[in-house]
Design a protein around this motif. Structure first.
Motif, mmCIF file in Angstrom:
data_model
loop_
_atom_site.group_PDB
_atom_site.id
_atom_site.type_symbol
_atom_site.label_atom_id
_atom_site.label_comp_id
_atom_site.label_asym_id
_atom_site.label_seq_id
_atom_site.Cartn_x
_atom_site.Cartn_y
_atom_site.Cartn_z
ATOM 1 N N THR A 524 1.792 -0.277 4.149
ATOM 2 C CA THR A 524 0.854 -0.219 5.553
ATOM 3 C C THR A 524 1.303 -0.585 6.506
ATOM 4 O OG1 THR A 524 -0.088 -2.622 4.347
ATOM 5 C CG2 THR A 524 -0.126 -2.124 6.658
ATOM 6 N N VAL A 802 -1.692 -9.278 -1.574
ATOM 7 C CA VAL A 802 -2.120 -8.644 -0.138
ATOM 8 C C VAL A 802 -3.383 -8.058 0.044
ATOM 9 C CG1 VAL A 802 -2.420 -5.968 -0.539
ATOM 10 C CG2 VAL A 802 -0.878 -7.087 -1.219
ATOM 11 N N ASP A 806 -4.963 -9.537 4.230
ATOM 12 C CA ASP A 806 -5.579 -8.556 4.683
ATOM 13 C C ASP A 806 -7.071 -9.126 5.159
ATOM 14 O OD1 ASP A 806 -6.776 -5.474 5.596
ATOM 15 O OD2 ASP A 806 -7.955 -5.326 3.360
ATOM 16 N N PHE A 813 -4.552 -3.870 5.174
ATOM 17 C CA PHE A 813 -3.148 -3.802 4.086
ATOM 18 C C PHE A 813 -3.419 -2.364 3.339
ATOM 19 C CE2 PHE A 813 -0.189 -7.558 4.663
ATOM 20 C CZ PHE A 813 -0.724 -7.421 5.544
#
Length: 856
Positions: A524, A802, A806, A813
């Motif tokens: 990221t 993840v 996000d 992400f």
């Protein structure tokens, strides 16, 4: 004597006779309780030490006069207060009950050590301020040398001097962030310690503090007040309150000390101990599987013994109580040993922390009743809870089972388990997908992740047979008969194999989860820098977190003057309330920002912001209902309000932030000004080496901040992730160790029930080496099953984390799976299985053949 008492006595006699059966259980409980105890004792000790330290440091301050309001940006715990006018000191001194009052100026100032490297800054703040001559009002006590009396003279805390190899008489640089040459004339302590943890402090004359730490003379962070004889702190505050102007308040010294303590205890210590408690929970969860497996095997092996008790008149309840009595005895002894081990861990950390650069405050360990009772109760509950189902199963043993040989657990996976596990797995996938992709709900995604873990545990026995056949396939060709026998032994009891592997699976899953999440954070950051930053080099301070003093705002204009440089822009940071809500501001040259950073589609003009214009991201504009030409009222930390017009709306924030104003607009309201980053692009035809050399030459005049290429900057920005992962791996080693103890204990018990079989194998020609290989490969197969399952579960949970992050963040992400790191995790897991099988394999190879054949 009652029948129940007799059953308990029989169970305890059996426990004394077969102590080795519960060795793995004992150490699993001991390690989990020790880690939990050590964490609680260490937290209590640190909290009490900081309470004492802050109490001692502020013992002479009876009241603090400060601004009443704070502005806090999203994601920050500590707000920014506006300064107070130092002219108030005279007014405060005239108030009845006041013995003394002094201005307290505070700011950021980073000392440079004798090696040219900055001291501290990796999280803990680097502070500077005016040295207060009144020893009762000064939080720092002069330990060596004298107070500063001339421009350029400073006192530093002794911990910072030791860290930077500095002594009285040395001349060094203080970054404020403009570099200032200072001479050390004194060393100080804080609350009797060399410093407040790793925080550094530099005390200057008041004139120097006003010159370098405040935007203009006559401002201070607060005014410290000492009461006269017979005046209490509360009476002093009551006397001060009527004479203070609007927006300024007085609080007692005790309240101020408590706020400082809470800032450390409530933020750092709470986060630190919670982090460790999570890993204690993981270790105890892993221990639960190991303990349950041990008791399940022991109960299966004692089927005939329990049946004889039933035949002699023992009730089901008595047999159940007998098994639970054994579990209780193991739990109490292991938990008590864990308490002692935990105190030892805390004492070891108290000695180790100073060696690692984090001074553990002086004082004896604080051992509270809760720190002892909670781990003891948890250890006993975990052990007893893990033994309940095997105990109930023991109580259901039929008396006729006494006519059979000792039972060997050949239990397989039922159709009901397969159906239930599949249903849980489907529910987990559905909840997770809804929580991640549809509603962006962290709770739904988390619930799905928990159900996924449950599905893996339930489906373990169903999957173990197929998994062992696949994983053990190559053994037939590579290891011959020992490999084939190892695979068949692992297939005997799918339920046992799955239960043994589940402990390791959880450990590997958590390791894989953090590995995937860490790799995704790095990806990221790389993605953000690559997409947003179009420059050639970045100039930044080599620190992350709260530490450091930042970069001089003069650095970017100085770099821009170099003939090799096309554009140089500094990104400063400010805080203000936008229509009543605290927001972070990016202070910069908007035109240069647009050249070096990808802001997406820009509506309006960045060139026309001036002193009353502001640029906002599309997302923030929608949230605040702002459009081009609309106005927003900004309240700054100096208390002044100003109306700004939205003159530009841009698409992406990321490195640029959500609000952008010019330096000219920020200048009247700034506090201690600094930049967090300077981005530089070179002119056409200038090589990177030539351009970088020119930038480094200029940067050397401003404290030698780090000059990096775009890729190096992205890598260093993610540097804290590697540190986090190293700590996580070290903590998870305990969970993996407990899982290995479970594998070793299960193998030992399994070999005990196969004693006669092993004797027959030796009698028909199997060598000791072949027998050892068979046992080791069985351990490897069980570990491989747990490792593969853990990698799959950890990868899935990593994806969930993840995607959930996000949805909960403004940044996009990137999900990344690091094949090399996961391959290393797999090799470590399988290698750990081979290690766990060494001792059981040696014991099996030492069996006397004739005695083994004669065993019933």
């Amino acid at each position: 004597m009652s029948a129940t008492s007799a059953a308990v006595r029989i169970s305890l006699s059996s426990l004394r006779a077969h102590k080795r059966r519960f060795a793995g259980t004992f150490f699993a409980v001991l390690l989990g309780v020790a880690f939990l105890t050590g964490t609680l004792v260490m937290g209590d000790t640190l909290r009490a030490s900081f309470d004492t330290m802050f109490g001692n440091a502020a013992s002479g301050t009876d009241a603090v006069v400060r601004s009443a309001d704070t502005i806090t940006a999203p994601g920050e715990r500590q707000g920014v207060r506006r300064p107070v006018d130092t002219s108030l000191v005279a007014k405060v001194e005239k108030t009845h009950g006041v013995a003394a009052a002094v201005a307290n100026i505070q700011g950021a100032g980073q000392l440079v050590g004798s090696d040219g490297e900055p001291i501290g800054g990796q999280g803990p703040p680097t502070l500077a301020g005016n040295w207060i001559d009144d020893p009762k009002l000064n939080s720092y006590q002069l330990a060596e040398g004298r107070a500063p009396s001339k421009p350029g003279e400073v006192v530093v805390n002794r911990g910072a001097a030791k860290a930077g190899d500095l002594k009285i008489g040395d001349t060094t640089t203080l970054r404020t962030p403009d570099p200032v040459q200072v001479k050390i004339v004194g060393l100080a302590t804080f609350g009797g310690a060399d410093g407040m943890g790793q925080v550094t402090f530099t005390g200057m004359t008041q004139a120097d503090a006003e010159k370098y730490l405040t935007p203009k003379p006559g401002e201070a962070a607060s005014i410290l007040v000492r009461a006269g004889p017979g005046t209490s702190q509360q009476k002093l505050v009551d006397a001060l309150t009527p004479v203070l102007p609007d927006g300024v308040e007085a609080i007692t010294g005790q309240e101020s000390a408590q706020e400082n303590t809470d800032m450390v205890s409530g933020q750092f210590l709470t986060l630190f101990t919670t982090f460790l408690l999570v890993f204690s929970g993981i270790a105890l969860l892993v221990a639960t599987f190991s303990i349950h497996n041990t008791f399940a095997i022991v109960v299966a092996q004692r089927t005939r013994e329990n049946a004889l008790l039933r035949a002699l008149g023992a009730a089901r309840r008595q047999v159940t109580v007998s098994t639970l009595a054994e579990a209780t005895a193991v739990a109490v002894v292991a938990s008590a040993a864990g308490l002692a081990g935990g105190i030892g861990i805390a004492a070891g950390l108290q000695a180790l922390f100073p060696a690692l650069g984090f001074p553990f405050p002086d004082g004896s360990l604080v051992i509270s009743g809760l720190s002892m009772l909670l781990p003891l109760a948890v250890g006993i509950v975990v052990c007893l809870g893990s033994a309940v189902l095997p105990a109930v199963r023991a109580g259901r043993t039929a008396p006729l089972a006494a006519l059979r040989e000792t039972a060997v657990d050949h239990s397989g996976a039922s159709h009901g388990r397969a159906i239930a596990g599949t249903g849980i797995a489907l529910a987990a996938v559905a909840l997770t997908l809804i929580g991640v992709l549809a509603s962006q709900s962290l709770w739904l995604a988390g619930s799905g992740a928990v159900l996924a873990l449950a599905a893996f545990v339930v489906l373990g026995p169903v999957a173990s047979s197929a998994a062992v056949r696949i994983l053990g396939g190559p053994l037939d060709r590579l290891r011959g008969v020992p490999g084939r026998l190892a695979r068949r032994n692992a297939l005997r009891s799918p339920k046992r194999t799955a239960a043994t592997a589940s402990a390791l699976m959880i450990g590997v899953a958590v390791v894989s989860l953090f590995t995937v999440f860490g790799a995704s954070l790095k990806a990221t950051m790389d993605q953000t820098v690559s997409r947003s930053f179009a420059g050639d080099v970045a100039v930044s301070m080599p620190s992350f977190g709260a530490g450091g003093s930042g970069l001089s705002p003069k650095l970017a204009p100085a770099i821009a003057k170099e003939p090799q440089v096309a554009t140089a822009v500094g990104l400063g940071r400010g805080v203000a309330e936008v229509d009543g809500q605290g927001r972070a501001l990016t202070v910069t040259d908007p035109v240069a920002l647009g050249k070096l950073f990808d802001l997406g589609t820009v509506h309006g003009s960045l060139a026309g912001l001036g002193t009353d214009g502001i640029a906002v991201t599309e997302k923030e504009a929608d949230k605040q209902h702002l459009g081009l030409g609309d106005t927003a009222e900004l309240t700054f930390t100096d208390g002044k309000k100003q109306t700004f017009t939205v003159r530009a709306v841009y698409g992406q924030s990321e490195l640029a932030g959500d609000y952008v104003i010019t330096r000219q607009a920020w200048a009247p309201h700034r506090a201690q000004d600094s930049d967090t980053l300077v981005a530089v692009s070179f002119k056409d035809g200038v090589s990177k080496a030539e351009g970088t050399a020119a930038v480094k030459k200029v940067a050397a005049e401003y404290g030698s901040p780090e000059v990096q290429t775009r890729d190096e900057y992205a890598q260093s920005s993610a540097g804290g992730i590697d540190m986090m992962l190293t700590l996580v791996y070290a903590l998870l080693a305990l969970a993996v160790l407990i899982a290995l103890l479970g594998i070793a204990n299960t193998l030992t018990l399994a070999l005990h029930e196969r004693t006669r079989e092993l004797g027959l194998l030796r009698a028909v020609g199997q060598t000791r080496a072949q027998l050892r290989a068979m046992v080791r490969w069985e351990s490897v197969l069980v570990a491989a099953f747990g490792t593969v399952g853990g990698l799959a579960l950890g990868g899935f949970l990593g994806w969930v984390l993840v995607e959930s992050s996000d949805g909960a963040s403004d940044s996009t992400f990137a999900f990344a799976v690091p094949p090399l790191q996961l391959a290393i995790v797999a090799l470590v897991g399988i290698g750990a299985g081979a290690l766990a099988g060494l001792r059981p394999a040696r014991r099996a190879a030492r069996l006397d053949v004739l005695r083994a054949i004669a065993t019933e």
